[in-house]
Design a protein around this motif. Structure first.
Motif, mmCIF file in Angstrom:
data_model
loop_
_atom_site.group_PDB
_atom_site.id
_atom_site.type_symbol
_atom_site.label_atom_id
_atom_site.label_comp_id
_atom_site.label_asym_id
_atom_site.label_seq_id
_atom_site.Cartn_x
_atom_site.Cartn_y
_atom_site.Cartn_z
ATOM 1 N N TRP A 95 0.824 -1.210 0.000
ATOM 2 C CA TRP A 95 0.000 0.000 0.000
ATOM 3 C C TRP A 95 0.856 1.258 0.000
ATOM 4 C CZ3 TRP A 95 -3.630 1.646 4.640
ATOM 5 C CH2 TRP A 95 -4.471 2.681 4.205
ATOM 6 N N LEU A 96 1.777 1.362 0.972
ATOM 7 C CA LEU A 96 2.559 2.589 1.111
ATOM 8 C C LEU A 96 3.492 2.836 -0.073
ATOM 9 C CD1 LEU A 96 3.398 2.953 4.901
ATOM 10 C CD2 LEU A 96 1.371 3.616 3.607
ATOM 11 N N SER A 97 4.061 1.751 -0.642
ATOM 12 C CA SER A 97 4.954 1.978 -1.779
ATOM 13 C C SER A 97 4.157 2.437 -2.994
ATOM 14 C CB SER A 97 5.773 0.724 -2.093
ATOM 15 O OG SER A 97 4.919 -0.392 -2.233
ATOM 16 N N SER A 98 2.892 1.956 -3.091
ATOM 17 C CA SER A 98 2.075 2.379 -4.243
ATOM 18 C C SER A 98 1.650 3.844 -4.127
ATOM 19 C CB SER A 98 0.850 1.474 -4.375
ATOM 20 O OG SER A 98 -0.068 1.753 -3.337
ATOM 21 N N VAL A 99 1.649 4.383 -2.894
ATOM 22 C CA VAL A 99 1.282 5.793 -2.759
ATOM 23 C C VAL A 99 2.508 6.661 -2.444
ATOM 24 C CG1 VAL A 99 -1.118 5.397 -2.127
ATOM 25 C CG2 VAL A 99 0.636 5.488 -0.327
ATOM 26 N N GLY A 100 3.717 6.071 -2.585
ATOM 27 C CA GLY A 100 4.933 6.856 -2.447
ATOM 28 C C GLY A 100 5.281 7.239 -1.015
ATOM 29 N N LYS A 101 4.904 6.407 -0.058
ATOM 30 C CA LYS A 101 5.226 6.733 1.344
ATOM 31 C C LYS A 101 6.328 5.817 1.881
ATOM 32 C CE LYS A 101 2.195 9.981 2.646
ATOM 33 N NZ LYS A 101 2.573 11.220 3.333
ATOM 34 N N ILE A 102 7.340 5.577 1.030
ATOM 35 C CA ILE A 102 8.425 4.671 1.395
ATOM 36 C C ILE A 102 9.151 5.135 2.655
ATOM 37 C CG2 ILE A 102 10.620 3.694 0.611
ATOM 38 C CD1 ILE A 102 8.331 2.613 -0.962
ATOM 39 N N GLU A 103 9.327 6.467 2.732
ATOM 40 C CA GLU A 103 10.061 7.011 3.875
ATOM 41 C C GLU A 103 9.368 6.683 5.201
ATOM 42 O OE1 GLU A 103 13.256 7.960 5.281
ATOM 43 O OE2 GLU A 103 13.025 7.906 3.092
ATOM 44 N N LYS A 104 8.064 6.838 5.169
ATOM 45 C CA LYS A 104 7.261 6.551 6.372
ATOM 46 C C LYS A 104 7.415 5.082 6.763
ATOM 47 C CE LYS A 104 4.144 7.061 9.536
ATOM 48 N NZ LYS A 104 4.325 7.943 10.682
ATOM 49 N N LEU A 105 7.376 4.254 5.721
ATOM 50 C CA LEU A 105 7.502 2.827 5.951
ATOM 51 C C LEU A 105 8.843 2.502 6.603
ATOM 52 C CD1 LEU A 105 5.897 0.190 5.395
ATOM 53 C CD2 LEU A 105 7.240 -0.069 3.324
ATOM 54 N N ARG A 106 9.901 3.172 6.086
ATOM 55 C CA ARG A 106 11.250 2.918 6.589
ATOM 56 C C ARG A 106 11.352 3.295 8.070
ATOM 57 N NH1 ARG A 106 14.717 5.171 2.540
ATOM 58 N NH2 ARG A 106 14.255 3.278 1.395
ATOM 59 N N SER A 107 10.865 4.472 8.401
ATOM 60 C CA SER A 107 10.957 4.886 9.815
ATOM 61 C C SER A 107 10.115 3.979 10.713
ATOM 62 C CB SER A 107 10.530 6.353 9.960
ATOM 63 O OG SER A 107 9.146 6.476 9.685
ATOM 64 N N PHE A 108 9.018 3.488 10.146
ATOM 65 C CA PHE A 108 8.157 2.565 10.905
ATOM 66 C C PHE A 108 8.928 1.297 11.247
ATOM 67 C CE2 PHE A 108 4.910 -0.901 10.749
ATOM 68 C CZ PHE A 108 4.232 -0.569 11.915
ATOM 69 N N VAL A 109 9.628 0.787 10.214
ATOM 70 C CA VAL A 109 10.392 -0.445 10.432
ATOM 71 C C VAL A 109 11.512 -0.213 11.433
ATOM 72 C CG1 VAL A 109 11.826 -2.178 9.308
ATOM 73 C CG2 VAL A 109 9.818 -1.302 8.150
ATOM 74 N N GLN A 110 12.134 0.967 11.326
ATOM 75 C CA GLN A 110 13.197 1.282 12.276
ATOM 76 C C GLN A 110 12.653 1.339 13.707
ATOM 77 O OE1 GLN A 110 14.888 4.778 10.594
ATOM 78 N NE2 GLN A 110 16.354 3.605 9.376
ATOM 79 N N GLY A 111 11.506 1.972 13.813
ATOM 80 C CA GLY A 111 10.860 2.030 15.116
ATOM 81 C C GLY A 111 10.647 0.632 15.672
ATOM 82 N N TYR A 112 10.342 -0.255 14.771
ATOM 83 C CA TYR A 112 10.113 -1.638 15.155
ATOM 84 C C TYR A 112 11.408 -2.258 15.660
ATOM 85 C CZ TYR A 112 9.715 -6.654 13.994
ATOM 86 O OH TYR A 112 9.755 -7.996 13.993
ATOM 87 N N ARG A 113 12.491 -1.970 14.910
ATOM 88 C CA ARG A 113 13.771 -2.576 15.286
ATOM 89 C C ARG A 113 14.255 -2.110 16.646
ATOM 90 N NH1 ARG A 113 16.503 -2.327 9.812
ATOM 91 N NH2 ARG A 113 15.851 -4.284 8.840
ATOM 92 N N VAL A 114 13.989 -0.838 16.947
ATOM 93 C CA VAL A 114 14.479 -0.332 18.221
ATOM 94 C C VAL A 114 13.354 -0.237 19.251
ATOM 95 C CG1 VAL A 114 16.412 0.928 17.232
ATOM 96 C CG2 VAL A 114 14.184 2.045 17.411
ATOM 97 N N SER A 115 12.304 -0.996 18.985
ATOM 98 C CA SER A 115 11.099 -0.826 19.805
ATOM 99 C C SER A 115 11.385 -1.055 21.293
ATOM 100 C CB SER A 115 9.999 -1.769 19.336
ATOM 101 O OG SER A 115 10.395 -3.101 19.555
ATOM 102 N N ASP A 116 12.319 -1.983 21.598
ATOM 103 C CA ASP A 116 12.593 -2.260 23.000
ATOM 104 C C ASP A 116 13.105 -1.038 23.732
ATOM 105 O OD1 ASP A 116 11.668 -4.720 22.988
ATOM 106 O OD2 ASP A 116 13.609 -5.754 23.134
ATOM 107 N N SER A 117 14.158 -0.421 23.116
ATOM 108 C CA SER A 117 14.741 0.717 23.814
ATOM 109 C C SER A 117 13.785 1.901 23.800
ATOM 110 C CB SER A 117 16.073 1.087 23.173
ATOM 111 O OG SER A 117 15.848 1.422 21.816
ATOM 112 N N THR A 118 12.960 1.974 22.723
ATOM 113 C CA THR A 118 11.964 3.040 22.671
ATOM 114 C C THR A 118 11.011 2.921 23.855
ATOM 115 O OG1 THR A 118 12.034 2.727 20.309
ATOM 116 C CG2 THR A 118 10.333 4.204 21.146
ATOM 117 N N ALA A 119 10.564 1.688 24.042
ATOM 118 C CA ALA A 119 9.634 1.445 25.142
ATOM 119 C C ALA A 119 10.299 1.791 26.466
ATOM 120 C CB ALA A 119 9.216 -0.017 25.138
ATOM 121 N N GLU A 120 11.574 1.421 26.564
ATOM 122 C CA GLU A 120 12.270 1.644 27.812
ATOM 123 C C GLU A 120 12.388 3.126 28.116
ATOM 124 O OE1 GLU A 120 15.368 -1.427 28.581
ATOM 125 O OE2 GLU A 120 16.554 0.391 28.848
#
Length: 772
Positions: free
Chosen positions: A737-762
């Motif tokens: 969905w996001l790549s078809s509407v050109g929101k790749i950047e948003k997707l990338r930051s979302f995934v990053q948020g996911y990767r660091v989700s532990d420390s974010t939560a902390e």
DNA sequence: GTAGGGTTAG
């Protein structure tokens, strides 16, 4: 008498004469001294007569001159004593033979025989009868006979009869024997037997009455040590039929026993407390200890207090523990290392490690005026506690401390606790390091060490290493047990390698490990989970044959398994077995069935089951409603689904949880009712129900279809904020969905948020803390 | 004082 003889004679004598001999010479009741006797007793006479009787047919006894001479010697030779006659009769093989002997004595005696003689013979007859088949009926008949013949019972006869009748449940007969006994023969021994029978059969008041008589001032037959034993061992057994002795009554007895010179030892009090605790009467143990405390502090010792403390700790009676500790202080009962061990263990069990360490610190420093040398058990308890809360560094430090500062050597338990701690934390390597270190230190690893490591490896996905390690250890002589195999079986089941699990189960029995309940049930659950319910029910029947009855949870797994397979006949069969075994269905059983029928579209049966469930005293749970709700949604009946949802929050008072919302949101989105789904999302927020990955996935699918991008982006932020991890489904939807509407950047930051989700939560947590 | 298994709705 002839009638009895006729009835008893045809019976064959006991087949094992050796056993019989052994039994017949043993006294019938301990602590019962034989009646006083003249000194003319000749021990060789007994064997002479017995041998003669054995060698001669009863019909020839009367004509045997030798026998007559031995038993009725002409004056002035001494006559045999009653004790001799008792011993002679005891040597006879059967009741019939003994009755023959009685008849011989009664008819052959030149002068009227001494009643004491006859009483003694009858005592032996009772003894023999009590060991034959159907003893109670036989004893009853012989008793009637002795009454007809006016032969008084000996004390030992009376005791035997009281006990035999009593143990056969004929307590009234026991009492009759007692009441008809000559006054002067109702001595302490007989009374003890009667009291014992009365207590065992639950006739507490009768027992207390008799005890009162014995305890009265001026009573002829005073209680003795055995009386106390009888009373308190009956109490310890806890198999009461009638009412229970109250703590006051017990204490009343204890103090009256003491007035009679029979103090309750501190040891016995401790035993009593422990027993009461073990049978779940901790309240009575509590009362007992307090009543005894009232008598004076010197009657209670630290052992009794420790017994109660153990029990209170198990029952999580925090306040009562503190009261006992206070009372110990007041009564000058010094706590010992066990007392502190109980306290430390108590805190550890509730993960209150700082409290546990505080106690430890206090006993080391003796800050309460009591200093106790901590022993290896104290250290192990603390180390285990620290490991269980993940404070591994401190646990290791404590091991060093015990070694260096206290000169206390770690044991295999110390290492096992540490190894388990590291394994549970996923640090298998550290576990192995400790394993090597313990061997270097000369501490032998045991089967628990092995199992801890094997399970640790299994739980961390290292099944083949675990198997290797196990085999290696076996070769080195450290044999596994059922626990080892269960850990591996469970691991292979979870890895969906059922065949390997089955093989291990076979191997276990072959290697001499007898599978226990957990081994059986692990395989049963594994097979159910894998959909191999027929195999599961086969293993379950093996478990049953091995004496491990299935419990409700096990039956639920099987019933659920058969339902999932659509094998309703087998599911019913299981329900029937369950009923036959006396295993009660529970809420889960009903939920499984309700789920099955509603999924099959048979809502009528599902509702009937729900009514039955309520009638049986169960309350439908969120799972029950979830099962119905899900099925309505599946058939597209969303109105009915929403109705259940509203019912839950209002009338039935079962607040909907995340799963309930997920079912509805998913269904609403699929039915183009994204707006309603969105309002449910708001509802969750208001009600404080946390959405999870499934919730967001359902929402994203619906939003994607309606192309409501802004809202989806908002939920993506919410996921990041709430540390809710996306899964592959989330990524699948959003990537397209996001790549078809050109929101790749948003997707990338979302995934990053996911990767660091532990420390974010902390950090979020930390900020929250600092801000408040 | 230390080790192993578990049922139901998405």
């Amino acid at each position: 008498m002839n009638r009895i003889l006729r009835r008893l004679k045809p019976e064959t004598p006991t087949t094992d004469p050796l056993l019989l001999r052994h039994l017949t010479i043993s006294p019938i009741s301990s602590g019962s001294p034989p009646p006083p006797l003249p000194k003319t007793d000749d021990p060789s006479l007994v064997s002479k007569v017995a041998t003669l009787l054995e060698a001669t047919h009863p019909n020839d006894w009367t004509t045997n001159a030798h026998l007559r001479h031995l038993l009725f010697p002409p004056a002035p030779s001494p006559v045999p004593t009653p004790l001799s006659l008792l011993r002679i009769t005891r040597r006879l093989p059967t009741t019939a033979a003994a009755l023959n002997f009685y008849e011989y004595i009664a008819t052959t005696s030149p002068s009227p025989p001494d009643p004491q003689f006859l009483s003694s013979i009858f005592q032996a007859i009772f003894e023999i009868a009590s060991r034959e088949q159907q003893p109670d009926a036989k004893l009853d008949e012989i008793l009637a006979m002795s009454k007809r013949l006016n032969i008084p019972l000996t004390v030992n006869s009376a005791i035997l009869l009281v006990k035999s009748f009593g143990e056969a449940g004929m307590v009234d007969k026991s009492l009759l024997v007692y009441n008809e006994l000559d006054q002067d023969r109702r001595n302490t021994h007989v009374r003890n037997a009667v009291v014992g029978i009365l207590l065992k059969s639950g006739r507490v008041d009768d027992a207390l009455h008799l005890l009162d008589e014995m305890l009265e001032s001026g009573a002829k037959f005073r209680p003795n040590k055995k009386t106390m034993d009888v009373v308190f061992s009956a109490l310890k057994k806890g198999t009461w039929v009638g009412r229970k002795l109250s703590a006051e009554e017990i204490v009343g007895l204890v103090s009256r026993f003491r007035e009679n010179g029979l103090p309750l030892s501190k040891f016995l009090l401790g035993q009593l407390v422990m027993k009461l605790c073990r049978i779940g009467s901790s309240n009575r143990a509590w009362e007992l200890l307090h009543e005894i405390m009232k008598l004076g502090s010197n009657h209670v010792d630290v052992g009794s207090c420790n017994a109660l403390l153990t029990c209170l700790s198990r029952e999580q009676e925090f306040e009562k523990i503190n009261i006992i500790l206070k009372e110990m202080k007041e009564n000058n009962v010094q706590p010992n290392v066990v007392t502190f061990g109980i306290l430390i263990n108590h805190y550890c069990k509730f993960r209150r490690m700082d409290d546990a360490l505080e106690v430890f610190k206090n006993i080391k420093e003796g800050s309460d005026g009591i200093s106790v040398r901590p022993d290896v058990i104290i250290f192990n308890t603390l180390i285990d506690g620290l490991c269980k809360v993940g404070r591994l560094r401190e646990a290791l430090d404590l091991m060093d401390q015990m070694r260096l500062e206290h000169g206390c050597m770690p044991s295999s338990v110390t290492y096992n606790c540490l190894i388990d701690g590291f394994c549970k934390a996923g640090e298998i390597d550290r576990g192995h390091e400790l394993f090597d270190r313990m061997k270097e230190e000369g501490i032998m690893p045991n089967v628990i060490t092995l199992n801890t490591l094997v399970d640790g490896m299994c739980k961390n996905g290292m099944i083949s290493s675990a198997t290797e390690f196990f085999n290696e250890m076996q070769e080195k002589g450290l044999k596994g047990n059922a626990v080892t195999y269960t850990a591996l079986i469970n691991a292979f089941c979870n890895a969906n390698n059922i065949d390997k699990a089955m093989n291990l189960f076979d191997e276990m029995s072959k290697s001499g490990c007898i599978p226990d309940v957990r081994a059986y049930f692990t395989l049963v659950f594994g097979l159910c989970q894998a959909g191999r319910v027929d195999d599961a029910s086969f293993i379950a029947s093996m478990a049953k044959k091995a004496g491990f009855g299935l419990d409700t949870i096990c039956y639920n797994a099987l019933i659920g398994g058969f339902c999932r397979k659509g094998k309703m006949d087998r599911a019913y069969e299981m329900l029937k077995n369950m009923e036959q075994d006396g295993v009660k269905p529970d809420t889960v059983t009903y939920n499984i069935l309700i789920s099955y029928f509603s999924k099959a579209g048979d809502f009528e049966t599902a509702h009937r089951l729900m009514k039955k469930m309520i009638n049986d005293g169960f309350v439908p749970t969120v799972v029950t409603y979830g099962a119905l709700l899900n099925s309505f949604c599946l058939v597209g009946n969303l109105d009915e689904g929403m109705k259940i949802f509203r019912d839950m929050s209002s009338t039935s008072r079962v607040p909907p949880n995340t799963v309930i919302y997920n079912i509805l949101i998913d269904s609403l989105c699929k039915n183009q009712k994204v707006d309603v789904a969105l309002s449910l999302m708001d509802d969750m927020k208001t009600k404080g129900v946390r959405p999870n990955t499934t919730t967001f996935n359902a929402m994203f699918k619906g939003l994607c279809e309606k192309n409501l991008l802004e809202i989806a982006l908002k939920y993506m932020d919410q996921m990041t904020e709430e540390a809710c991890d996306p899964d592959y489904i989330t990524m699948e939807i959003l990537t397209d969905w996001l790549s078809s509407v050109g929101k790749i950047e948003k997707l990338r930051s979302f995934v990053q948020g996911y990767r660091v989700s532990d420390s974010t939560a902390e950090s979020a947590l930390l900020n929250g803390k600092l801000g408040s």
